[in-house]
Design a protein around this motif. Structure first.
Motif, PDB file in Angstrom:
ATOM      1  N   GLY A   1     -60.204  44.070  17.731  1.00 42.96           N
ATOM      2  CA  GLY A   1     -61.189  43.004  17.945  1.00 42.96           C
ATOM      3  C   GLY A   1     -60.592  41.696  17.450  1.00 42.96           C
ATOM      4  O   GLY A   1     -60.037  41.645  16.357  1.00 42.96           O
ATOM      5  N   TYR A   2     -60.712  40.631  18.266  1.00 39.06           N
ATOM      6  CA  TYR A   2     -60.057  39.371  17.909  1.00 39.06           C
ATOM      7  C   TYR A   2     -60.906  38.221  18.435  1.00 39.06           C
ATOM      8  O   TYR A   2     -61.257  38.193  19.617  1.00 39.06           O
ATOM      9  N   THR A   3     -61.245  37.290  17.559  1.00 32.65           N
ATOM     10  CA  THR A   3     -61.952  36.085  17.972  1.00 32.65           C
ATOM     11  C   THR A   3     -60.906  34.986  18.076  1.00 32.65           C
ATOM     12  O   THR A   3     -60.354  34.565  17.058  1.00 32.65           O
TER      13      THR A   3
ATOM     14  N   GLY B   1     -64.480  57.433  17.590  1.00 37.53           N
ATOM     15  CA  GLY B   1     -63.363  58.383  17.515  1.00 37.53           C
ATOM     16  C   GLY B   1     -62.009  57.779  17.862  1.00 37.53           C
ATOM     17  O   GLY B   1     -61.008  58.487  17.941  1.00 37.53           O
ATOM     18  N   LYS B   2     -61.974  56.452  18.070  1.00 34.62           N
ATOM     19  CA  LYS B   2     -60.711  55.785  18.414  1.00 34.62           C
ATOM     20  C   LYS B   2     -60.102  55.102  17.182  1.00 34.62           C
ATOM     21  O   LYS B   2     -60.762  54.921  16.167  1.00 34.62           O
ATOM     22  N   ARG B   3     -58.835  54.740  17.310  1.00 33.95           N
ATOM     23  CA  ARG B   3     -58.150  53.979  16.255  1.00 33.95           C
ATOM     24  C   ARG B   3     -58.339  52.491  16.567  1.00 33.95           C
ATOM     25  O   ARG B   3     -57.810  51.997  17.576  1.00 33.95           O
ATOM     26  N   PHE B   4     -59.120  51.824  15.731  1.00 38.10           N
ATOM     27  CA  PHE B   4     -59.545  50.444  16.033  1.00 38.10           C
ATOM     28  C   PHE B   4     -59.122  49.510  14.906  1.00 38.10           C
ATOM     29  O   PHE B   4     -59.345  49.811  13.724  1.00 38.10           O
ATOM     30  N   ASN B   5     -58.524  48.380  15.276  1.00 44.13           N
ATOM     31  CA  ASN B   5     -58.155  47.396  14.257  1.00 44.13           C
ATOM     32  C   ASN B   5     -59.324  46.456  14.010  1.00 44.13           C
ATOM     33  O   ASN B   5     -59.661  45.643  14.878  1.00 44.13           O
ATOM     34  N   ILE B   6     -59.935  46.566  12.827  1.00 46.11           N
ATOM     35  CA  ILE B   6     -61.081  45.714  12.489  1.00 46.11           C
ATOM     36  C   ILE B   6     -60.619  44.363  11.932  1.00 46.11           C
ATOM     37  O   ILE B   6     -61.426  43.471  11.699  1.00 46.11           O
ATOM     38  N   GLY B   7     -59.305  44.202  11.733  1.00 43.09           N
ATOM     39  CA  GLY B   7     -58.769  42.905  11.320  1.00 43.09           C
ATOM     40  C   GLY B   7     -58.562  42.790   9.823  1.00 43.09           C
ATOM     41  O   GLY B   7     -59.163  43.518   9.030  1.00 43.09           O
TER      42      GLY B   7
ATOM     43  N   GLY C   1     -65.024  39.569   9.971  1.00 40.84           N
ATOM     44  CA  GLY C   1     -66.455  39.395   9.726  1.00 40.84           C
ATOM     45  C   GLY C   1     -67.279  39.613  10.979  1.00 40.84           C
ATOM     46  O   GLY C   1     -68.329  40.256  10.952  1.00 40.84           O
ATOM     47  N   THR C   2     -66.805  39.075  12.123  1.00 37.41           N
ATOM     48  CA  THR C   2     -67.571  39.196  13.363  1.00 37.41           C
ATOM     49  C   THR C   2     -67.589  40.654  13.838  1.00 37.41           C
ATOM     50  O   THR C   2     -68.605  41.145  14.351  1.00 37.41           O
TER      51      THR C   2
ATOM     52  N   ARG D   1     -69.530  38.599   3.123  1.00 38.83           N
ATOM     53  CA  ARG D   1     -68.481  38.307   4.128  1.00 38.83           C
ATOM     54  C   ARG D   1     -67.824  36.958   3.914  1.00 38.83           C
ATOM     55  O   ARG D   1     -66.645  36.786   4.214  1.00 38.83           O
ATOM     56  N   VAL D   2     -68.592  35.977   3.426  1.00 36.81           N
ATOM     57  CA  VAL D   2     -68.009  34.672   3.089  1.00 36.81           C
ATOM     58  C   VAL D   2     -68.800  34.114   1.905  1.00 36.81           C
ATOM     59  O   VAL D   2     -70.034  34.154   1.903  1.00 36.81           O
ATOM     60  N   GLY D   3     -68.077  33.632   0.895  1.00 32.54           N
ATOM     61  CA  GLY D   3     -68.741  33.114  -0.295  1.00 32.54           C
ATOM     62  C   GLY D   3     -69.573  31.876   0.032  1.00 32.54           C
ATOM     63  O   GLY D   3     -69.227  31.105   0.930  1.00 32.54           O
ATOM     64  N   ALA D   4     -70.683  31.696  -0.697  1.00 38.04           N
ATOM     65  CA  ALA D   4     -71.518  30.510  -0.490  1.00 38.04           C
ATOM     66  C   ALA D   4     -70.710  29.266  -0.841  1.00 38.04           C
ATOM     67  O   ALA D   4     -70.031  29.232  -1.859  1.00 38.04           O
ATOM     68  N   CYS D   5     -70.766  28.244   0.016  1.00 39.29           N
ATOM     69  CA  CYS D   5     -70.018  27.006  -0.211  1.00 39.29           C
ATOM     70  C   CYS D   5     -70.866  25.829   0.271  1.00 39.29           C
ATOM     71  O   CYS D   5     -70.618  25.271   1.333  1.00 39.29           O
ATOM     72  N   PRO D   6     -71.908  25.469  -0.522  1.00 37.93           N
ATOM     73  CA  PRO D   6     -72.822  24.419  -0.058  1.00 37.93           C
ATOM     74  C   PRO D   6     -72.142  23.062   0.147  1.00 37.93           C
ATOM     75  O   PRO D   6     -72.652  22.233   0.904  1.00 37.93           O
TER      76      PRO D   6
END
Ligand code: GLU
Length: 329
Positions: free
Chosen positions: A200-202, A146-152, A160-161, A110-115
């Motif tokens: 879904g929106y953060t 069964g709904k139409r959902f925007n996952i972003g 990611g969330t 979901r997100v690259g490692a970035c130490p």
């Protein structure tokens, strides 16, 4: 003698702390934000505004610096982190969950490692919100089946969330009739046009993008206070917390809505110079009242929490220098 050197001399003679970056040394910095109707875009552009204000005014001739700043619209949190890590952006806004996972390399898909990601300060709270269309009947996560959902869009924090929530519920995108990847700018219009049932929106509260759907076509925020996957995420991870969106926030918010959320954080990279991070940090905190006036989601910003809360990456030494100078650390 150059003007800058003379100015430094005057500052030294007056016993003032001279700026580490004289105005003669022009430097360009870029800040990754999010969609143009979100709050990250306002964060990035407000930071730039304060940086330019300080550059123009100076505190005295010795305090002027030569930083020029731009904060373009981007795909969002995980995109910003990736670009910061690759040296394409100097700063960015990112959700606290993705800051944590980038630094720890704990969600590489979901997100690259970035130490070498570094924290500068945290900004506003961002509740994760499922916005459902009027008449959709959606009252809980399970109603999304069964709904139409925007996952972003890929690169956004909400993508990611949302995937974390899906995983918590043991869902794949097959559970939806349609899983769209619209950006935050597209999703409210798509909802009001009847092309999706929910998204879904953060994002910080209130904001213009969500109000297009709530105030424009009676969409509403789904309560996730009893959601088992959200509860587990909050119980197991410090960067998630339950939060309330108060009644009256939007046209359709008749009652308080409970959901879980993250903090928006301002991040940079270990390779960005201490002097630049110091000046950017200083510009924000010296002008915090002006900064807070630029968006209603900034109303509760307080240095005491901004320099500690939700920062899982090590603090950038340039920011730390300013906080220590202020006696805040
Ligand atoms: N939280 C969103 C993200 O990480 C962005 C929200 C905003 O643009 O304000 O992509």
């Amino acid at each position: 003698m150059s003007l800058a050197i003379r100015a430094l001399g005057v500052a030294a003679a007056l016993g003032l702390a001279a700026s580490t970056l004289p105005a003669s040394a022009q430097q360009f910095i870029s800040i990754g934000t999010g969609g143009p109707t979100g709050v990250y875009f306002v964060v990035g552009n407000s930071v730039c505004r304060m940086v330019h204000k300080e550059a123009a005014e100076g505190r005295s001739s010795g305090r002027q610096h030569g930083i020029r700043c731009a904060a373009p619209s981007t795909a969002g949190s995980t995109y910003n982190i990736g670009q910061i890590c690759g040296g394409e952006l100097d700063f960015g806004v990112a959700q606290s969950d993705w800051q944590f996972h980038a630094v720890n390399g704990s969600k590489p898909d979901r997100v690259g490692a970035c130490p070498d990601l570094r924290a500068v300060f945290s900004v506003h709270p961002e509740p994760y919100q499922i916005i459902a269309a009027e008449g959709s009947g959606i009252q809980s996560w399970n109603d999304l089946e069964g709904k139409r959902f925007n996952i972003g869009n890929p690169g956004s924090g909400q993508r990611g969330t949302t995937e974390e929530l899906m995983e918590g519920h043991g869902w794949t995108t097959d559970k939806f009739a349609l899983a769209t990847e619209l950006t935050s700018t597209e999703q409210s219009t798509a909802l009001c046009d009847g092309n999706i049932d929910a998204y879904g929106y953060t994002v910080g509260v209130p904001n213009a993008g969500v109000s297009v759907a709530t105030d424009g076509c009676n969409a509403y925020i789904v309560d996730l206070g009893d959601d088992p996957a959200a509860t587990k995420l909050v119980e197991e991870n410090d960067y998630y917390a339950f939060t309330t969106i108060p009644a009256g926030t939007y046209f359709t918010t008749d009652e308080d809505v409970t959901t879980f959320g993250v903090m928006a954080t301002f991040v940079s990279h270990a390779s960005v110079s201490d002097d630049v991070v110091y000046e950017v940090t200083r510009a924000v905190f010296e002008n915090l009242d002006d900064f807070k006036a630029l968006h209603p989601a900034f109303r509760n910003l307080d240095p005491a929490t901004m320099i500690i809360d939700a920062l899982s990456a090590p603090l950038h030494p340039g920011a730390e220098r300013y906080y220590k100078e202020q006696g805040w650390m």
